[in-house]
Design a protein around this motif. Structure first.
Motif, short mmCIF file in Angstrom:
data_model
loop_
_atom_site.label_atom_id
_atom_site.label_comp_id
_atom_site.label_asym_id
_atom_site.label_seq_id
_atom_site.Cartn_x
_atom_site.Cartn_y
_atom_site.Cartn_z
N HIS A 83 0.78 -10.87 -5.24
CA HIS A 83 2.21 -11.03 -4.99
C HIS A 83 2.78 -9.79 -4.29
O HIS A 83 3.63 -9.89 -3.40
N ASN A 84 2.26 -8.63 -4.65
CA ASN A 84 2.75 -7.38 -4.08
C ASN A 84 2.45 -7.23 -2.59
O ASN A 84 3.03 -6.38 -1.92
N SER B 93 8.51 -4.66 -3.45
CA SER B 93 9.24 -4.24 -4.65
C SER B 93 8.48 -4.65 -5.91
O SER B 93 8.84 -4.26 -7.01
N ARG B 94 7.41 -5.43 -5.75
CA ARG B 94 6.62 -5.91 -6.88
C ARG B 94 5.34 -5.09 -7.05
O ARG B 94 4.74 -4.67 -6.07
N THR B 95 4.94 -4.89 -8.28
CA THR B 95 3.64 -4.29 -8.54
C THR B 95 2.63 -5.37 -8.93
O THR B 95 1.45 -5.11 -9.02
N CYS B 96 3.12 -6.55 -9.14
CA CYS B 96 2.33 -7.69 -9.58
C CYS B 96 1.36 -8.14 -8.48
O CYS B 96 1.79 -8.27 -7.33
N PRO B 97 0.13 -8.39 -8.79
CA PRO B 97 -0.49 -8.18 -10.09
C PRO B 97 -0.97 -6.74 -10.22
O PRO B 97 -1.34 -6.12 -9.22
N VAL B 98 -0.95 -6.21 -11.40
CA VAL B 98 -1.33 -4.81 -11.60
C VAL B 98 -2.81 -4.64 -11.93
O VAL B 98 -3.26 -3.52 -12.09
N PHE B 99 -3.56 -5.72 -11.98
CA PHE B 99 -5.00 -5.61 -12.19
C PHE B 99 -5.70 -5.53 -10.83
O PHE B 99 -5.13 -5.93 -9.81
N PRO B 100 -6.92 -5.01 -10.78
CA PRO B 100 -7.61 -4.80 -9.51
C PRO B 100 -8.19 -6.09 -8.92
O PRO B 100 -9.41 -6.28 -8.83
N LYS C 173 -4.96 2.25 -4.58
CA LYS C 173 -3.56 1.86 -4.43
C LYS C 173 -3.40 1.09 -3.13
O LYS C 173 -4.03 1.39 -2.12
N SER C 174 -2.52 0.11 -3.14
CA SER C 174 -2.24 -0.67 -1.94
C SER C 174 -1.65 0.23 -0.87
O SER C 174 -1.00 1.24 -1.18
N GLY C 175 -1.85 -0.15 0.36
CA GLY C 175 -1.34 0.62 1.49
C GLY C 175 0.17 0.52 1.62
O GLY C 175 0.85 -0.10 0.81
N ASN C 176 0.68 1.10 2.66
CA ASN C 176 2.12 1.08 2.90
C ASN C 176 2.55 -0.29 3.39
O ASN C 176 1.73 -1.19 3.57
N ILE C 177 3.81 -0.46 3.64
CA ILE C 177 4.35 -1.76 4.03
C ILE C 177 3.72 -2.28 5.32
O ILE C 177 3.46 -3.46 5.47
#
Length: 170
Positions: A116-117, A122-129, A154-158
């Motif tokens: 979803h992120n 603005s979402r961290t979902c899902p927070v699992f890898p 960590k996910s990249g930038n926008i």
């Protein structure tokens, strides 16, 4: 385990979510349904599948109806939610891998999987890898090789998220 059957509607992406709660009383599809119906005013739960901590895959919204989970990107998608915020079980990961493998196989591995992120920064979902749990390539496709579990960077930038999601349009 649920046996996945392709819906009649077009599906090109699967979105992964988490329930954003580690409270044991929230580890069920009924609570999530109540949140979506009573608090959001929706007709039914937004996800097609919910995977609880014990690894059970629960059916939610019909696969024939688009999800209500990642507006405005619900069209042509399936939504899967794992219960939890920071605590996820191996049983959940095993069930998620099995379900997503069935989905990928049904679509001849021509379907992508996303968090979803990736579409809502603005979402961290899902927070699992999820990328590592499913063994996704950089475009979100499941490789046929067995996925390896380890910490996801960590996910990249926008901008990198944008091209990861919409790159096939350019």
């Amino acid at each position: 385990m649920i046996k996945f059957s392709k819906p009649d509607r077009k599906v090109i992406k699967v979105f992964l979510h988490c329930s954003d709660s580690d409270i044991p009383e929230h580890d069920n599809i009924e609570t999530i349904t109540r949140w979506h119906v009573d608090e959001n005013g929706w007709t039914y739960i937004g996800y097609q599948y919910v995977i609880t901590q014990d690894g059970v895959v629960h059916k939610g919204r019909s696969l024939e109806i688009q999800p209500a989970a990642q507006y405005p990107f619900n069209r042509d998608t399936i939504a899967i939610c794992l219960t939890g915020r920071y605590e996820f079980s191996e049983a959940q990961y095993d069930s998620l891998r099995e379900l997503c493998s069935q989905i990928a196989e049904a679509y001849e591995y021509e379907i992508t999987f996303h968090g979803h992120n990736e579409i809502d920064i603005s979402r961290t979902c899902p927070v699992f890898p999820y990328r590592n749990v499913l063994g996704l390539d950089k475009h979100g496709y499941i490789t046929k090789a067995k996925p390896v579990i380890n910490k996801e960077p960590k996910s990249g930038n926008i901008i990198s998220r944008f091209f990861s999601f919409f790159g096939d349009l350019f």
